[in-house]
Write a protein that holds these residues in place. Structure first.
Motif, PDB file in Angstrom:
ATOM      1  N   ARG A 144     -14.242 -20.157   1.992  1.00 33.53           N
ATOM      2  CA  ARG A 144     -15.270 -21.092   1.544  1.00 33.53           C
ATOM      3  C   ARG A 144     -14.747 -22.514   1.410  1.00 33.53           C
ATOM      4  NH1 ARG A 144     -17.400 -19.385  -4.180  1.00 33.53           N
ATOM      5  NH2 ARG A 144     -18.201 -21.485  -4.154  1.00 33.53           N
ATOM      6  N   ALA A 145     -13.459 -22.655   1.038  1.00 37.33           N
ATOM      7  CA  ALA A 145     -12.926 -24.010   0.881  1.00 37.33           C
ATOM      8  C   ALA A 145     -12.987 -24.775   2.198  1.00 37.33           C
ATOM      9  CB  ALA A 145     -11.490 -23.943   0.367  1.00 37.33           C
ATOM     10  N   ARG A 146     -12.625 -24.085   3.247  1.00 36.09           N
ATOM     11  CA  ARG A 146     -12.632 -24.738   4.565  1.00 36.09           C
ATOM     12  C   ARG A 146     -14.069 -25.037   4.994  1.00 36.09           C
ATOM     13  NH1 ARG A 146      -9.278 -22.985   9.923  1.00 36.09           N
ATOM     14  NH2 ARG A 146     -10.394 -24.329  11.370  1.00 36.09           N
ATOM     15  N   VAL A 147     -14.960 -24.074   4.718  1.00 36.25           N
ATOM     16  CA  VAL A 147     -16.365 -24.272   5.092  1.00 36.25           C
ATOM     17  C   VAL A 147     -16.959 -25.419   4.283  1.00 36.25           C
ATOM     18  CG1 VAL A 147     -18.652 -23.217   5.084  1.00 36.25           C
ATOM     19  CG2 VAL A 147     -16.673 -21.874   5.752  1.00 36.25           C
ATOM     20  N   GLN A 148     -16.588 -25.487   3.008  1.00 36.92           N
ATOM     21  CA  GLN A 148     -17.071 -26.577   2.146  1.00 36.92           C
ATOM     22  C   GLN A 148     -16.626 -27.926   2.701  1.00 36.92           C
ATOM     23  OE1 GLN A 148     -18.917 -25.920  -1.088  1.00 36.92           O
ATOM     24  NE2 GLN A 148     -19.403 -27.935  -0.319  1.00 36.92           N
ATOM     25  N   GLU A 149     -15.368 -27.962   3.192  1.00 39.50           N
ATOM     26  CA  GLU A 149     -14.833 -29.192   3.778  1.00 39.50           C
ATOM     27  C   GLU A 149     -15.631 -29.573   5.030  1.00 39.50           C
ATOM     28  OE1 GLU A 149     -10.444 -29.084   3.797  1.00 39.50           O
ATOM     29  OE2 GLU A 149     -10.652 -30.112   5.736  1.00 39.50           O
ATOM     30  N   TYR A 150     -15.962 -28.559   5.805  1.00 38.43           N
ATOM     31  CA  TYR A 150     -16.744 -28.792   7.031  1.00 38.43           C
ATOM     32  C   TYR A 150     -18.110 -29.377   6.677  1.00 38.43           C
ATOM     33  CZ  TYR A 150     -19.421 -27.743  11.261  1.00 38.43           C
ATOM     34  OH  TYR A 150     -20.230 -27.826  12.360  1.00 38.43           O
ATOM     35  N   LEU A 151     -18.726 -28.798   5.648  1.00 33.96           N
ATOM     36  CA  LEU A 151     -20.052 -29.273   5.238  1.00 33.96           C
ATOM     37  C   LEU A 151     -19.985 -30.724   4.764  1.00 33.96           C
ATOM     38  CD1 LEU A 151     -21.375 -26.170   3.248  1.00 33.96           C
ATOM     39  CD2 LEU A 151     -22.046 -26.891   5.531  1.00 33.96           C
ATOM     40  N   THR A 152     -18.957 -31.038   3.996  1.00 40.48           N
ATOM     41  CA  THR A 152     -18.815 -32.399   3.469  1.00 40.48           C
ATOM     42  C   THR A 152     -18.643 -33.405   4.606  1.00 40.48           C
ATOM     43  OG1 THR A 152     -17.770 -31.452   1.522  1.00 40.48           O
ATOM     44  CG2 THR A 152     -17.554 -33.832   1.815  1.00 40.48           C
ATOM     45  N   GLU A 153     -17.848 -33.016   5.606  1.00 38.69           N
ATOM     46  CA  GLU A 153     -17.642 -33.913   6.749  1.00 38.69           C
ATOM     47  C   GLU A 153     -18.948 -34.188   7.490  1.00 38.69           C
ATOM     48  OE1 GLU A 153     -14.799 -32.030   9.255  1.00 38.69           O
ATOM     49  OE2 GLU A 153     -13.153 -32.310   7.836  1.00 38.69           O
TER      50      GLU A 153
END
Lengths: 329, 85
Positions: A144-153
């Motif tokens: 989820r951390a990586r996915v969260q980063e993707y969403l923020t970008e």
């Protein structure tokens, strides 16, 4: 005019319904009608009670007549549910407003309610389009951390509008960005952005069933041998050399020999020598470290160091005994 | 032109004197009257009317005044009889 009695369309008009009690109710009715007030649905309930309807447009005229005849010229007006005592022993009560369009009358009297309702609907509609939170589910939750980063970008943050997002494209993007996921879905639940993550599972290693013999590729002493399929040719303690057969691919069943693919594990203890020259006479540990580094990643069983003079320096001979695992299948 | 006026025009020879009242009976369920002066008595079993000349008594069950204004009166309910009084 006679059509009014049977034309039901006329009932779409809004009426005020009144309840009158007292004596000489017929006189009351006649007085009103003679002064031009039309009465509808006049129903008698007993001798002293009467209900009737007055067109809301004639309500003012109705009260003007009542004020003059039975209320001493005071300003009288009744709302739904209110009652008043009149001269002559009459009691007049306004029951309700009726008619197919009576709800419009109610709305006109409660403009604030209409405005509030409109504002509420507008705010609800607008608010339901905003992302208030992102929820993750599925066994890929560890990512989820990586996915969260993707969403923020990509600008998918709190208060982003759902109408600005293509959920299918977002799910495809998350899946393409993280190879450890096998499936991603994005959906809207109220104000929550629901993201389901399915992790990719590593497929199991397929066993190689084509090995017919296990052969040693090193010199050493057999320390351990486990045969699951096949026949052992050596035993623990045997000295073997490079190329020696350790496990053969056959089994004996009664008087019959069957060919099988070998499935076995053999641990061989091997020995290797390393030589180092150093000017210091006290560099055994250094020599051992160099030797282990040369050997690589393997399990060292024992270490022996021998020192000799070499010209003006000291020569270190390091013998390392280590385990080597050979397996088939 | 009202319903009654069109009848009067088409059947003028039938009307020597202008009638004091006009009535239309709709089966046993309703009666519509014109030129009613006043209601003399009213109950759910009997409605007594005062006309220009004489009166009328409408008898029945569950009678109520559907509309009453400007001399026009519609009485609804189960009408049993209509009598001159």
């Amino acid at each position: 005019m006679w059509k009014d009695c049977v034309d039901r369309k006329n009932l779409g008009v809004v009426y005020a319904v009144y309840y009158l009690s007292g004596v000489n109710l017929d006189r009351f009715v006649n007085h009103l009608v003679s002064r031009g007030v039309a009465l509808f649905n006049v129903r008698k309930k007993g001798n002293k009670r009467l209900s009737f309807c007055v067109n809301l447009k004639e309500n003012k005229k109705f009260f003007a007549i009542i004020n003059k005849l039975w209320y001493n010229n005071k300003n009288l007006s009744l709302e739904d549910g209110q009652s008043v005592a009149l001269e002559g022993g009459y009691q007049l009560k306004r029951l309700r407003t009726s008619g197919k369009l009576s709800f419009l009358y109610y709305l006109a009297k409660n403009v604030g309610l209409i405005i509030g309702g409109v504002i509420f609907v507008a705010v609800s509609t607008l608010a339901s389009d905003l992302v208030f939170s992102v929820d993750f589910s599925g066994d890929g939750n560890a990512n989820r951390a990586r996915v969260q980063e993707y969403l923020t970008e990509r600008g998918v943050v709190k208060y982003t509008r759902f109408s600005d997002l293509d959920l299918n494209a977002l799910a495809d993007g998350i899946l393409a960005d993280d190879s450890s996921l096998s499936f991603v879905s994005c959906s809207k639940r109220g104000n929550r952005l629901k993201i389901y993550l399915q992790s990719a599972k590593t497929p199991p290693t397929i066993l190689d069933e084509s090995v017919r013999q296990l052969v040693s590729n090193i010199d050493g002493v057999i320390e351990q041998i486990k045969v699951y399929r096949g026949s052992a040719v050596v035993k623990v303690g045997d000295v073997v050399k490079n190329g020696d057969l350790l496990v053969d691919g056959f089994v004996t069943a009664g008087e019959t020999q069957l060919e099988v693919n070998v499935l076995a594990k053999v641990v061989i203890v091997c020995e290797r020598e390393f030589e180092f020259v150093h000017q210091s006479n006290d560099a055994e540990q250094l020599a051992i470290a160099y030797a282990e580094q040369e050997l690589g990643e393997t399990e060292v069983v024992s270490t022996e160091v021998e020192k000799t003079s070499f010209e003006n320096d000291t020569k270190y001979i390091v013998k390392l005994r280590y385990r080597r695992l050979l397996s088939a299948g | 032109m009202s319903f009654f006026d069109s009848i009067k025009e088409n059947f003028s020879d039938l009307f020597i004197d202008a009638p004091s009242y006009r009535a239309v009976l709709f089966g046993d369920d309703a009666i519509y009257l014109e030129n009613v002066r006043a209601i003399v008595g009213y109950s759910s079993e009997e409605v007594k009317l005062s006309l220009k000349k004489g009166g009328l008594a409408i008898k029945g069950e569950n009678l109520y005044l559907k509309k009453y204004c400007d001399g026009d009166l519609a009485v609804c309910g189960k009408i049993a009889s209509i009598e001159r009084i």
